[in-house]
Design a protein around this motif. Sequence first.
Motif, PDB file in Angstrom:
ATOM      1  N   PRO A 191      10.590 -58.058  60.350  1.00  0.00           N
ATOM      2  CA  PRO A 191      10.912 -58.745  61.608  1.00  0.00           C
ATOM      3  C   PRO A 191      11.353 -57.808  62.730  1.00  0.00           C
ATOM      4  O   PRO A 191      11.005 -58.021  63.892  1.00  0.00           O
ATOM      5  CB  PRO A 191      12.034 -59.706  61.219  1.00  0.00           C
ATOM      6  N   ALA A 192      12.075 -56.750  62.405  1.00  0.00           N
ATOM      7  CA  ALA A 192      12.551 -55.820  63.435  1.00  0.00           C
ATOM      8  C   ALA A 192      11.408 -55.053  64.098  1.00  0.00           C
ATOM      9  O   ALA A 192      11.579 -54.512  65.186  1.00  0.00           O
ATOM     10  CB  ALA A 192      13.541 -54.827  62.825  1.00  0.00           C
ATOM     11  N   TRP A 193      10.249 -55.013  63.468  1.00  0.00           N
ATOM     12  CA  TRP A 193       9.105 -54.291  64.019  1.00  0.00           C
ATOM     13  C   TRP A 193       8.325 -55.105  65.047  1.00  0.00           C
ATOM     14  O   TRP A 193       7.590 -54.551  65.854  1.00  0.00           O
ATOM     15  CB  TRP A 193       8.130 -53.901  62.914  1.00  0.00           C
ATOM     16  N   ARG A 194       8.439 -56.422  64.985  1.00  0.00           N
ATOM     17  CA  ARG A 194       7.563 -57.291  65.791  1.00  0.00           C
ATOM     18  C   ARG A 194       7.597 -56.970  67.287  1.00  0.00           C
ATOM     19  O   ARG A 194       6.559 -56.880  67.928  1.00  0.00           O
ATOM     20  CB  ARG A 194       7.919 -58.755  65.560  1.00  0.00           C
ATOM     21  N   ARG A 195       8.759 -56.818  67.836  1.00  0.00           N
ATOM     22  CA  ARG A 195       8.895 -56.549  69.272  1.00  0.00           C
ATOM     23  C   ARG A 195       8.210 -55.226  69.637  1.00  0.00           C
ATOM     24  O   ARG A 195       7.530 -55.130  70.649  1.00  0.00           O
ATOM     25  CB  ARG A 195      10.374 -56.517  69.640  1.00  0.00           C
ATOM     26  N   TRP A 196       8.392 -54.216  68.785  1.00  0.00           N
ATOM     27  CA  TRP A 196       7.817 -52.896  69.057  1.00  0.00           C
ATOM     28  C   TRP A 196       6.298 -52.907  68.912  1.00  0.00           C
ATOM     29  O   TRP A 196       5.586 -52.253  69.690  1.00  0.00           O
ATOM     30  CB  TRP A 196       8.449 -51.844  68.146  1.00  0.00           C
TER      31      TRP A 196
END
Length: 176
Positions: free
Chosen positions: A33-38
């Motif tokens: 989930p932490a990768w989605r924005r990037w």
Amino acid sequence: MTAEFPRDAIATAAVFGFFASAWFGWAQDQPPPAWRRWLAAGSGLSLLTAAAGGVLTWRHWTDPTAFDADTGRAFGVVVGVEFALAGLGAALLTRRRHSDLNPAWVALVVGVHLIPLVWLLQYPLLGVVAALVILVAVLAVPLARSRSLPVSAVTGLGCGCVLLAAAWWSLADALL
């Protein structure tokens, strides 16, 4: 690292920007989930880069290029072989129930297909990109497995970053 013809560097930026977006998109198949924005930001920047490269290629369409009838034919053969190998390998992996490895396989084929293009298009940067994409392909599976990540996320992030950086380098190479 400089292209012999600026128009070819600009067109390379358009192509690499487009495919960087595709790789960032593939990475969005169940990433942490932490990768989605990037990954979304990478996709957006890649599309903007592709658009800038496309507009500049159009504006410089009549400028000199490495492409002639023979180069175009050879380029078509290299790309045709690339698509065939990528498709056949992906089909085989899927049939053997290892479709999770398809991103790494496709990345390997993409990296290898860039090697003859270094000489064909007279653009040394393509050799660096080839080496880095092959490295991503080789390291993606063990890295993904060691960290319980999807191979698609690791491969897509790595290839997307390499291609986006190469697209920016190509734009700078042509415009500076």
